[in-house]
Design a protein around this motif. Structure first.
Motif, PDB file in Angstrom:
ATOM      1  N   TYR A 178       3.590  -9.300  -0.608  1.00 27.37           N
ATOM      2  CA  TYR A 178       2.232  -8.400  -0.555  1.00 27.37           C
ATOM      3  C   TYR A 178       2.177  -8.073   1.097  1.00 27.37           C
ATOM      4  N   ILE A 179       2.665  -6.606   1.220  1.00 27.44           N
ATOM      5  CA  ILE A 179       1.617  -6.055   2.759  1.00 27.44           C
ATOM      6  C   ILE A 179       0.257  -5.285   2.654  1.00 27.44           C
ATOM      7  N   THR A 180      -0.019  -6.199   2.788  1.00 34.74           N
ATOM      8  CA  THR A 180      -1.643  -5.228   3.129  1.00 34.74           C
ATOM      9  C   THR A 180      -2.114  -4.858   5.265  1.00 34.74           C
ATOM     10  N   THR A 181      -3.303  -4.377   4.640  1.00 34.31           N
ATOM     11  CA  THR A 181      -4.117  -3.890   5.876  1.00 34.31           C
ATOM     12  C   THR A 181      -5.286  -4.705   6.019  1.00 34.31           C
ATOM     13  N   GLU A 199       0.737  -1.501   0.491  1.00 32.86           N
ATOM     14  CA  GLU A 199      -0.095   0.043  -0.454  1.00 32.86           C
ATOM     15  C   GLU A 199       0.923   1.325  -0.062  1.00 32.86           C
ATOM     16  N   SER A 200       0.539   2.499  -1.044  1.00 27.41           N
ATOM     17  CA  SER A 200       1.151   3.401  -0.736  1.00 27.41           C
ATOM     18  C   SER A 200       1.553   3.989   1.065  1.00 27.41           C
ATOM     19  N   ASN A 201      -0.005   4.144   1.815  1.00 25.66           N
ATOM     20  CA  ASN A 201       0.601   4.792   2.614  1.00 25.66           C
ATOM     21  C   ASN A 201      -0.154   4.308   3.773  1.00 25.66           C
ATOM     22  N   PRO A 202       0.958   3.028   4.176  1.00 24.95           N
ATOM     23  CA  PRO A 202       0.436   1.282   5.284  1.00 24.95           C
ATOM     24  C   PRO A 202       0.116   2.334   6.052  1.00 24.95           C
ATOM     25  N   PRO A 203      -0.742   2.269   7.432  1.00 20.55           N
ATOM     26  CA  PRO A 203      -0.166   2.076   9.585  1.00 20.55           C
ATOM     27  C   PRO A 203       1.020   2.078   9.446  1.00 20.55           C
TER      28      PRO A 203
END
Length: 552
Positions: free
Chosen positions: A294-297, A257-261
């Motif tokens: 992959y790194i997603t929330t 994601e472009s701006n992950p937490p």
């Protein structure tokens, strides 16, 4: 509804217990249908007879004659007896007696067959005895396992010290040669020295991995939490592994994601997680293949990390074992890549450590793979779920110590500036029985500091009071007085109370580190160490002491 005498007669006749009426001479006057079945003879055959020949005492109990005499005297009786049945199996009965109000010369007996109840009770008792034995054996086994675990921990602690002690010499001397004698050595010899240095680093990593596994098993893995970007961390690890991927044409494809937490966790340990998972994917991937990251929330509560390779996959039977310590996948020879390129070797500790770190952060990890197939590469997907906001209470007391600060590289000119800040000559007392480690430290430090050496605890204590050094470095393992007791003594005396003390040891189990700080130490320097790290630690302690004196 009225119940007539005939119905009562049928009730007595068909009741599934034996009912008898005897006269005072013991002769049977009445017996119901079940009585004939119980005594295994026609009930008419018993009428007018006594019961001595049919009944035996049970389990060394009173004889039938004794029981009958008590019944005649009007004493209520309940006892167990054995009823003989001729060619059939004998049965155990519970017999009870009572007097009949309108018939003083009659005594009523009730026989209830309890044979099956006793057998069931005996079986239960037997099982209870067996379970008690098993429980005793389990308690003994648990005690033995606990003892073995303690012995293993002690062995690993000693082994790590014994391995790291020679590593200090190997790493220290090779560092000094690489930093100072590059132009004075033949290029071939210099490459050998570099190989020795790298081998020492690999062995050091193996020792640390074994210690990590022990900490995880004992649930004593301590973390230093901070906020950081997981995606940036993953990219940094990929960059560090580029020397391996470039050689084999393996590429990482990142889907993030472009701006992950931000993630709240231990930065060093998460670096360890990504490095191990990426290295594992590289190891089991064919040359020229991609690895997807992959790194997603998910639901704003957790991260979902997936590392997907296109290698040989993981056999279904092995998927439940790959996170166990010392376990290595056994089907590596099916890979199409050249065998010598593919086989990376290893201790089988990487995934076990990864699992321990992930679970310590309140997450979980698993693998998905279709299994190994002939002439195809189904690959493997490692899935990691991590809470964005930690679900555990951090145990981070150790983060208050200097030992956990990130090492800072010191520029020589910076050292000169700091040297000028000192009002007097800086002296260092080394208390260590390892002569090689002392010699390396001396070579690193003697150009900038006045060095004193003591090879035993007692001598170190004497030098500390006589010479009043600016800083004391000592090993925790010493002949005679150990480092912990020396530190406590120095902290208890007015003249040595404020001298900075750093433990200088290969013992890196958490309880050993805690003992060092509990005894009053200011820092902990791990063997093997680099020269720059050692100098950096010393100046940090000296500057901290100067700041404290300034604010007094």
């Amino acid at each position: 509804m009225q119940i007539d005498d005939h119905l009562f007669a049928l009730l007595f006749e068909d009741t599934p217990v034996c009912i008898m009426i005897l006269n005072v001479d013991g002769e049977v006057k009445f017996i119901n249908k079940f009585g004939g079945y119980l005594f295994s003879c026609p009930k008419e055959q018993l009428i007018g007879k006594t019961l001595e020949s049919y009944i035996n005492s049970y389990n060394f109990g009173p004889s039938w004659d004794d029981l009958w005499q008590n019944m005649v005297k009007g004493r209520m009786q309940e006892a167990r007896v054995e009823v003989g049945r001729g060619n059939n199996d004998d049965v155990i009965c519970l017999v009870s007696s009572f007097n009949i109000e309108n018939c003083p010369d009659c005594i009523a007996l009730v026989f209830r067959d309890i044979t099956q109840e006793l057998k069931a009770s005996e079986q239960i008792e037997k099982k209870n005895v067996e379970m008690a034995k098993m429980n005793t054996e389990l308690i003994r086994s648990n005690a033995e396992l606990k003892k073995v675990s303690e012995l293993k921990s002690n062995f690993l602690s000693i082994a790590s010290h014994e391995l790291k002690t020679p590593l200090t010499s190997i790493k220290g001397y090779s560092d000094i040669i690489i930093d100072n004698f590059r132009d004075k050595l033949d290029s071939g010899i210099f490459r050998m020295i570099e190989s020795i240095n790298r081998a020492a680093d690999r062995l050091h990593k193996v020792v640390n991995n074994i210690l990590d596994v022990t900490r995880i098993e004992q649930k004593r893995l301590r973390l230093r939490p901070e906020t950081f970007n997981l995606a940036v961390m993953a990219n940094d690890c990929i960059e560090e592994l580029s020397q391996f991927t470039l050689k084999r044409g393996i590429t990482f494809k990142c889907h993030m994601e472009s701006n992950p937490p931000s993630f709240y966790g231990d930065k060093m340990r998460m670096h360890q997680v990504f490095t191990n998972l990426f290295s594992n994917a590289i190891k089991y991937s064919p040359d020229g293949s991609p690895i997807d990251v992959y790194i997603t929330t998910e639901s704003e509560n957790r991260f979902h990390i997936v590392i997907k390779d296109h290698g040989i996959g993981v056999d279904k039977a092995e998927q439940k074992n790959i996170f166990d310590p010392f376990y290595e996948v056994g089907s590596t020879n099916r890979h199409s890549t050249d065998y010598t390129k593919f086989m990376g070797g290893g201790t089988g500790l990487g995934l076990s450590i990864v699992k321990g770190i992930i679970e310590r952060h309140g997450g979980r990890i698993w693998v998905e793979s279709e299994g190994i197939k002939e002439n195809s590469f189904p690959g493997s997907e490692f899935h990691v779920l991590l809470p964005i906001h930690s679900e555990i209470s951090w145990d981070d007391d150790e983060t208050k110590s200097l030992y956990f600060e990130d090492p800072r590289i010191i520029d020589p000119s910076e050292l000169e500036e700091e040297q000028e800040l000192m009002d007097e000559e800086v002296s260092i007392l080394l208390i260590d029985s390892d002569r090689e480690a002392v010699e390396i430290a001396r070579m690193v430090l003697e150009s900038a500091f006045d060095i004193h050496v003591a090879e035993s605890g007692e001598l170190g204590l004497l030098y500390a009071f006589e010479k009043r050094p600016s800083i004391i470095l000592m090993d925790s393992y010493l002949p005679g007085l150990d480092g912990y007791r020396i530190c406590r003594i120095l902290r208890s005396q007015e003249e040595t109370r404020n001298i900075p003390i750093a433990f200088f040891s290969a013992g890196t189990q958490n309880d050993e580190i805690q003992k060092c700080f509990a005894s009053g130490a200011d820092d902990f320097i791990v063997k093997p160490f680099s020269g720059r790290e050692l100098v950096d630690k010393i100046w940090r302690l000296l500057m901290k002491k100067k700041e404290e004196e300034t604010f007094k």
